[in-house]
Write an enzyme that holds these catalytic residues in place. Structure first.
Site, PDB file in Angstrom:
ATOM      1  CB  SER A   1      79.534  55.607  39.763  1.00 38.23           C
ATOM      2  OG  SER A   1      78.833  56.816  39.730  1.00 38.23           O
TER       3      SER A   1
ATOM      4  CG  ASP B   1      80.101  59.411  46.469  1.00 37.68           C
ATOM      5  OD1 ASP B   1      80.016  60.375  45.685  1.00 37.68           O
ATOM      6  OD2 ASP B   1      80.123  58.218  46.096  1.00 37.68           O
TER       7      ASP B   1
ATOM      8  CG  HIS C   1      81.965  58.913  43.220  1.00 35.99           C
ATOM      9  ND1 HIS C   1      80.892  58.142  43.589  1.00 35.99           N
ATOM     10  CD2 HIS C   1      81.939  58.915  41.857  1.00 35.99           C
ATOM     11  CE1 HIS C   1      80.255  57.702  42.509  1.00 35.99           C
ATOM     12  NE2 HIS C   1      80.873  58.147  41.442  1.00 35.99           N
TER      13      HIS C   1
HETATM   14  N1  LIG Z   1      84.970  63.927  37.167  1.00 35.85           N
HETATM   15  C1  LIG Z   1      83.664  63.941  36.561  1.00 35.85           C
HETATM   16  C2  LIG Z   1      82.713  63.054  37.304  1.00 35.85           C
HETATM   17  C3  LIG Z   1      82.846  61.713  36.794  1.00 35.85           C
HETATM   18  C4  LIG Z   1      83.358  60.753  37.799  1.00 35.85           C
HETATM   19  O1  LIG Z   1      83.587  61.029  38.979  1.00 35.85           O
HETATM   20  N2  LIG Z   1      83.557  59.568  37.295  1.00 35.85           N
HETATM   21  C5  LIG Z   1      83.870  58.459  38.141  1.00 35.85           C
HETATM   22  C6  LIG Z   1      82.814  57.431  37.853  1.00 35.85           C
HETATM   23  S1  LIG Z   1      81.183  58.111  38.107  1.00 35.85           S
HETATM   24  C7  LIG Z   1      85.217  57.892  37.804  1.00 35.85           C
HETATM   25  O2  LIG Z   1      85.460  56.717  38.020  1.00 35.85           O
HETATM   26  N3  LIG Z   1      86.120  58.711  37.253  1.00 35.85           N
HETATM   27  C8  LIG Z   1      87.386  58.245  36.750  1.00 35.85           C
HETATM   28  C9  LIG Z   1      88.439  57.912  37.767  1.00 35.85           C
HETATM   29  O3  LIG Z   1      88.323  58.297  38.950  1.00 35.85           O
HETATM   30  O4  LIG Z   1      89.433  57.261  37.373  1.00 35.85           O
HETATM   31  C10 LIG Z   1      83.133  65.298  36.440  1.00 35.85           C
HETATM   32  O5  LIG Z   1      82.437  65.796  37.362  1.00 35.85           O
HETATM   33  O6  LIG Z   1      83.379  65.867  35.387  1.00 35.85           O
END
Ligand SMILES: N[C@@H](CCC(=O)N[C@@H](CS)C(=O)NCC(=O)O)C(=O)O
EC number: 3.1.2.12
Length: 278
Positions: free
Chosen positions: A146, A223, A255
């Protein structure tokens, strides 16, 4: 340099370290997986992993399942935090700006410019540290997810000769056109279209380049952030420029790290083939 964690894993060791980083002017944490070969004293190539929004050095090391493949291929894997952090570091109430959202650029604008220097940290300071303190060769690959996929592709394109392999999961392919990227670039780089283009993977690929490393990209079709990610723009730019791209779309995948863990073996093999080539 202080070791905060160490865990035996697949014959090697997953560690977490903290050090005072000169580029960010803050303590920075990073995960490092040392494969069995490195523990036996053999110098190994290093894969840098850049995580996405909201992540720390923990997400990748606890959820991606990369250690088993790194052990098999004899790759060190280094996973830094996604931004400087701490009480003296500016932040924003939103998850997609400030701490946890460094976007792998050197900020030029107040109040971010003093600490948000993630390009220098990831591309220069961290490799120098890793190659000084661990059984690491100056042979590097880079990957990420991402925001970190954007970071991996743009850093590889912006620093020809520094990396031998590159890949990404669900990267932000055209950050200067995506809501996430536009918000971050406006804050960190200001109203400067040239600077935005210089950190946009799709725009960089269209330039005349001295090096075109084969790019592996995996993307889930389910995604939830696909409208921000625009692999279609990356694919079109690669076709126009003759840039070698393997873009794999995966039905039903979202995602998350469940998606990444499903295809991590292929990414590790992609990097090992380049990093372990004679
Ligand atoms: N969950 C967040 C979006 C952020 C998100 O999905 N982050 C991804 C990277 S873009 C991630 O790796 N999150 C942490 C995980 O899944 O461990 C929101 O909408 O507030």
């Amino acid at each position: 340099m202080q070791r905060l964690e160490q865990h035996a894993s697949f014959g090697g060791r997953q560690e977490v370290w903290q050090h005072d980083a000169a580029s960010t002017g803050t303590p920075m944490k990073f995960g490092i997986y040392l494969p069995p070969a490195a523990l036996a004293g053999e110098k190994c190539p290093v894969l840098y992993w850049l995580s996405g929004l909201t992540c720390t050095e923990q997400n990748f090391i606890t959820k991606a399942g990369a250690q088993q493949w790194a052990a098999q291929h004899g790759l060190i894997v280094v996973a830094p935090d996604t931004s400087p952090r701490g009480a003296g570091v500016p932040d924003d109430a939103a998850y997609d700006l400030g701490q946890g959202a460094g976007f792998y650029v050197n900020a030029t604008q107040a109040p971010w410019a003093a600490h948000f220097r993630m390009e220098d940290y990831v591309a220069q300071e961290l490799p120098a540290l890793v190659e000084r303190h661990f059984a690491a060769l100056p042979v590097r690959g880079i990957s990420g997810h991402s925001m970190g996929g954007h970071g991996a592709i743009t850093l590889a394109l912006r620093h020809p000769g520094r990396y031998r392999s590159v890949s990404a999961f669900a990267p932000i392919c055209a950050a200067a056109q995506a809501p996430w990227g536009r918000k971050a670039f406006a804050a960190y780089l200001g109203d400067n279209p040239a600077a935005w283009q210089a950190h946009d993977a799709t725009a960089l690929i269209a330039r005349p380049l001295s090096e075109r490393l084969p790019l592996l990209v995996d993307q889930g079709e389910a995604d939830e952030f696909l409208p921000q990610l625009r692999p279609d723009l990356l694919q079109a730019a690669c076709e126009r420029a003759g840039h070698p791209l393997t873009l794999r779309m995966h039905a039903g995948h979202d995602h998350s790290y469940y998606f990444m863990a499903s295809f991590m073996a292929d990414h590790m093999a992609h990097h090992a083939a380049a990093l372990r080539a004679p």
